[in-house]
Enzyme design. Structure first.
Site, PDB file in Angstrom:
ATOM      1  N   CYS A   1      30.733  30.018  48.357  1.00  0.00           N
ATOM      2  CA  CYS A   1      30.970  31.249  47.589  1.00  0.00           C
ATOM      3  C   CYS A   1      29.962  32.330  47.983  1.00  0.00           C
ATOM      4  O   CYS A   1      28.748  32.085  48.016  1.00  0.00           O
ATOM      5  CB  CYS A   1      30.868  30.942  46.097  1.00  0.00           C
TER       6      CYS A   1
ATOM      7  N   CYS B   1      37.774  38.015  44.196  1.00  0.00           N
ATOM      8  CA  CYS B   1      38.709  37.207  43.411  1.00  0.00           C
ATOM      9  C   CYS B   1      38.928  37.795  42.023  1.00  0.00           C
ATOM     10  O   CYS B   1      39.969  37.580  41.408  1.00  0.00           O
ATOM     11  CB  CYS B   1      38.246  35.753  43.319  1.00  0.00           C
TER      12      CYS B   1
ATOM     13  N   CYS C   1      50.699  32.537  40.122  1.00  0.00           N
ATOM     14  CA  CYS C   1      49.845  33.490  40.844  1.00  0.00           C
ATOM     15  C   CYS C   1      48.663  32.770  41.483  1.00  0.00           C
ATOM     16  O   CYS C   1      48.023  31.918  40.861  1.00  0.00           O
ATOM     17  CB  CYS C   1      49.344  34.570  39.891  1.00  0.00           C
TER      18      CYS C   1
ATOM     19  N   CYS D   1      43.004  40.235  40.320  1.00  0.00           N
ATOM     20  CA  CYS D   1      43.716  39.620  39.196  1.00  0.00           C
ATOM     21  C   CYS D   1      44.634  40.639  38.520  1.00  0.00           C
ATOM     22  O   CYS D   1      44.182  41.715  38.107  1.00  0.00           O
ATOM     23  CB  CYS D   1      42.721  39.064  38.180  1.00  0.00           C
TER      24      CYS D   1
ATOM     25  N   ASP E   1      23.885  32.960  29.132  1.00  0.00           N
ATOM     26  CA  ASP E   1      23.879  32.621  30.555  1.00  0.00           C
ATOM     27  C   ASP E   1      22.751  31.696  31.011  1.00  0.00           C
ATOM     28  O   ASP E   1      23.015  30.686  31.672  1.00  0.00           O
ATOM     29  CB  ASP E   1      23.875  33.897  31.398  1.00  0.00           C
TER      30      ASP E   1
ATOM     31  N   CYS F   1      30.047  39.020  44.919  1.00  0.00           N
ATOM     32  CA  CYS F   1      31.371  39.303  45.484  1.00  0.00           C
ATOM     33  C   CYS F   1      32.359  39.413  44.325  1.00  0.00           C
ATOM     34  O   CYS F   1      32.391  38.547  43.455  1.00  0.00           O
ATOM     35  CB  CYS F   1      31.788  38.189  46.443  1.00  0.00           C
TER      36      CYS F   1
ATOM     37  N   CYS G   1      48.015  31.974  34.059  1.00  0.00           N
ATOM     38  CA  CYS G   1      47.991  32.291  35.490  1.00  0.00           C
ATOM     39  C   CYS G   1      49.356  32.077  36.148  1.00  0.00           C
ATOM     40  O   CYS G   1      49.678  32.747  37.132  1.00  0.00           O
ATOM     41  CB  CYS G   1      46.951  31.436  36.212  1.00  0.00           C
TER      42      CYS G   1
END
Length: 381
Positions: A221, A251, A198, A255, A141, A248, A195
């Site tokens: 965001c 999203c 969707c 899924c 990261d 958050c 995906c």
């Protein structure tokens, strides 16, 4: 003397290292090559040019290395992409309905994954180096590595319309790490996009942070605004943030591929009970020492008390709970003007005009910074 271990190559090396990775707790293991995502050289500069990275200048500073892994280490021949499941124990969308409590992103309710995964990557990297006779570098990261495109190229999953990696086995909840090696390992087949039509992740975003599928404008965001952004939260987004004080998950949570995901199995990645839905009043009262003690070992501590307190005050203002007004009033005396500005906004949402006028009269008026006075002006309208 102990006999030296024989150097392994090819399939034997791959199988030995993958078995070790599984033993260390990695649930996903795939291999790709440094030149597997050539279009990064166009995609990343276009995203940066549009300003979608906001104030994350570090994204731009080492863009060439992000766009080309071989620019980070020219000797790289293989890239092992690894994933550790960090699935939540409860639906994150339940938290945003608890207005007097703080909603914290699932990954931050536990020990900082950088610490957990980096240690395991170092151990696995050392194991690979010893078995192959070749040097390695490990990343998680914080390095200029585009983990998600590389993970898709390796076959771990695909980047969904919300730009997050989706795994058919683990949904949205894989934490990624990478090992760059000079050893030659056979590549896996890249994953394709599943995906379809969707768009649940796009439609649920409270701040419309996706200008188009597969594109994220970080400036809108909530994760960026509550974690990376240092100044006042723009007024246009404050109400939409709700009670989300750190990140958050909206999203991610909607899924449909999450039906195959399970909760994190690594014991050090287990969510802490005291961070599941802490009371906003409790968080607003933490001084610096209390903040550091409460969030020790978590990603939240790195963000710092003042930024988190700013977010807590926005959540208090959104709570609709007049009983929390006293917490906002107390924060009018905070040294940080950004925190004071958020406190003014929260007071303006929860207190009657007469009480606001009394507070402003005792606040100091012209001695305040211009941006705080501006908050008062809006609150007293």
């Amino acid at each position: 003397m102990k006999p030296e271990k024989a150097v392994l190559t090819g399939r034997a090396l791959r199988e030995t290292v993958e078995a070790r990775a599984r033993h260390l707790g990695f649930e996903a293991f795939r291999v790709t090559q440094p030149h597997a995502v050539p279009d990064l050289r166009e995609r990343l500069p276009a995203w940066l040019a549009a300003g979608h990275h906001g104030t994350m200048d570090w994204m731009e500073e080492r863009a060439e290395q992000r766009a080309a892994p071989s620019a980070l280490w020219a000797e790289t021949r293989s890239i092992i992409m690894l994933g550790m499941n960090a699935g939540p124990q409860r639906d994150p969308l339940e938290l945003v309905q608890m207005k007097d409590r703080a909603a914290i992103a699932a990954y931050a309710q536990r020990r900082d994954y950088h610490d957990v995964i980096k240690g395991k990557l170092k151990e696995l990297g050392g194991f690979l180096s010893a078995r192959s006779g070749e040097p390695v570098k490990v990343f998680v990261d914080t390095a200029p590595v585009m983990e998600k495109p590389l993970a898709q190229a390796a076959g771990l999953g695909w980047q969904g319309k919300h730009t997050v990696l989706i795994s058919r086995e683990h949904g949205n909840w894989l934490m990624l790490g990478a090992i760059f090696s000079r050893a030659a390992l056979e590549s896996d087949t890249p994953e394709t996009d599943h995906c379809g039509s969707c768009r649940r992740c796009l439609d649920i975003c409270p701040t419309d942070a996706f200008p188009a599928p597969y594109r994220l404008d970080a400036r809108r965001c909530i994760a960026y605004l509550t974690i990376e952004h240092h100044g006042p939260i723009p007024h246009a987004f404050r109400e939409k943030i709700g009670n989300r004080i750190f990140g958050c998950d909206d999203c991610l949570a909607v899924c449909p591929w999450n039906k195959f995901a399970g909760a994190a199995r690594e014991t050090r990645m287990a969510a802490r009970d005291d961070l599941a839905a802490p009371p906003l009043a409790e968080l607003a009262r933490l001084d610096d020492a209390g903040f550091r003690a409460r969030f020790a070992g978590t990603p939240i501590k790195r963000t710092g008390r003042d930024r988190v307190l700013r977010n807590v005050l926005i959540a208090i203002g959104n709570s609709g709970d007049a009983a929390l007004a006293d917490e906002a009033v107390a924060c009018l005396q905070e040294p940080d003007p950004v925190v004071r500005g958020a406190a003014v906004w929260a007071c303006g949402r929860l207190l009657a005009r007469e009480r606001l006028q009394q507070l402003f009269a005792s606040y100091g008026g012209g001695e305040a910074e211009a941006d705080v006075l501006s908050e008062w002006g809006l609150a007293l309208r």
